[in-house]
Design a protein around this motif. Structure first.
Motif, short mmCIF file in Angstrom:
data_model
loop_
_atom_site.label_atom_id
_atom_site.label_comp_id
_atom_site.label_asym_id
_atom_site.label_seq_id
_atom_site.Cartn_x
_atom_site.Cartn_y
_atom_site.Cartn_z
N LEU A 136 63.41 42.13 4.64
CA LEU A 136 63.46 40.75 5.14
C LEU A 136 64.88 40.21 5.19
O LEU A 136 65.28 39.58 6.17
N ARG A 137 65.67 40.44 4.14
CA ARG A 137 67.05 39.93 4.13
C ARG A 137 67.85 40.52 5.29
O ARG A 137 68.63 39.81 5.95
N GLY A 194 59.48 35.12 6.52
CA GLY A 194 59.51 34.74 5.12
C GLY A 194 58.24 34.04 4.68
O GLY A 194 57.75 34.26 3.56
N TRP A 212 62.79 29.50 0.75
CA TRP A 212 63.56 30.69 0.39
C TRP A 212 62.59 31.72 -0.17
O TRP A 212 62.17 31.61 -1.32
N PRO A 213 62.25 32.74 0.59
CA PRO A 213 61.17 33.66 0.20
C PRO A 213 61.59 34.79 -0.73
O PRO A 213 61.07 35.89 -0.64
N GLU A 246 55.65 36.75 4.26
CA GLU A 246 55.91 37.49 3.02
C GLU A 246 55.33 36.75 1.81
O GLU A 246 54.68 37.35 0.94
N GLN A 247 55.52 35.43 1.77
CA GLN A 247 55.02 34.66 0.64
C GLN A 247 53.50 34.58 0.63
O GLN A 247 52.87 34.68 -0.44
N TRP A 287 62.56 34.66 11.82
CA TRP A 287 62.92 35.09 10.46
C TRP A 287 62.28 34.18 9.42
O TRP A 287 61.76 34.64 8.40
N THR A 288 62.28 32.88 9.69
CA THR A 288 61.66 31.93 8.77
C THR A 288 60.16 32.19 8.66
O THR A 288 59.58 32.15 7.57
#
Length: 275
Positions: free
Chosen positions: A82-83, A98, A212-213, A101-102, A94-95
């Motif tokens: 992800l980074r 994230g 911020w994931p 992902e969460q 990208w957001t």
């Protein structure tokens, strides 16, 4: 524009955004113009756990839980951390990656009730897991944290930056810390700065926020003014800290993917406007 919701598709989905999440990685389509988010369902999974995230530009957006032990990727695809995906796809994508992902990690870690250990199930109408045995509701984990730049002086203004032990090499940033129960955001700013570098601050002003994931934080940015005290470092957290002019900054973020960089970049623009 992205619209967050949990509505269930009632017919053919068509083209959509599918955010496949494995081990902190996102599946992307490889192409000559760079990576992109898959727009159709891949056949590598049977009955995957899928989270409805909402709509983007009239297309459905989904987060998909890919088993941690699944190796390889479909032809024409690859897994990207992800980074490392930042700057390679549109920032909104990208957001959303994230966010996926969460949600996926929340689903993985809340399959059973934390109170009675019974299997949980989706709670109708809200983003939560319900325990049918004891009624406990578990919402997606979110850890609020403040991040602050402190300034002092007038025409020759200086900014306080610190080298935290979590940063490899010599790298400085704003001061940050998690909000404690029963604490306001402003109180967190004052406490964290006092704990980490020993000084007092005043005029705590909100700057902005960022999801911020890594792994599930909500970063809330602030500006504050130096009020007094000498720098006394919390050595288990801070390697070094100091006051810096705009023309003499140490290695630090400027703009980019994090709110720390946005805070510093905004301050630098203010100093340039004074010149």
């Amino acid at each position: 524009m992205f619209e967050a919701h949990m509505r269930t598709p009632d017919g053919r989905i068509g083209e959509a955004y599918w955010f496949y999440v494995r081990r902190g990685e996102i599946l992307v389509v490889v192409g000559d113009e760079g990576p992109r988010i898959p727009s159709s369902v891949e056949s590598m999974l049977e009955n995957p756990v899928t989270h409805v995230m909402g709509h983007l530009d009239d297309k459905w957006v989904f987060g998909v839980d890919v088993p941690l032990d699944l190796e390889g990727a479909p032809e024409g695809h690859e897994w990207t951390p992800l980074r490392q995906l930042y700057g390679k796809v549109p920032e909104l994508h990208w957001t959303l990656a994230g966010r996926a992902e969460q949600l996926v990690n929340w689903g993985r870690t809340h399959q059973f009730c934390g109170r009675c250990a019974a299997a949980t199930e989706p709670s109708p109408g809200e983003r939560a897991r319900l325990c049918p045995a004891c009624g406990l509701l578990s919402y997606p984990r979110l850890s609020p944290a403040t991040i602050t730049i402190v300034t002092r002086g007038g025409a020759e203004e200086e900014v306080l930056l610190a080298h935290g032990r979590q940063f490899p090499g010599r790298f400085y940033s704003a001061l940050a810390g998690f909000v404690e129960p029963g604490e306001s955001l402003e109180e967190c700013v004052v406490r964290e700065i006092k704990e980490e570098v020993g000084i007092d601050v005043v005029d705590v002003q909100y700057f902005g926020s960022q999801p911020w994931p890594f792994p599930h934080s909500l970063m809330i940015g602030f500006r504050a003014r130096y009020a007094g005290g000498d720098l006394v470092l919390q050595e288990e957290e801070i390697v070094d800290a100091g006051w810096y002019r705009a023309d003499d900054l140490p290695p630090c973020p400027r703009g980019g993917m994090s709110i720390a960089g946005w805070l510093i970049e905004a301050w630098l623009k203010e100093q340039a406007a004074k010149a």
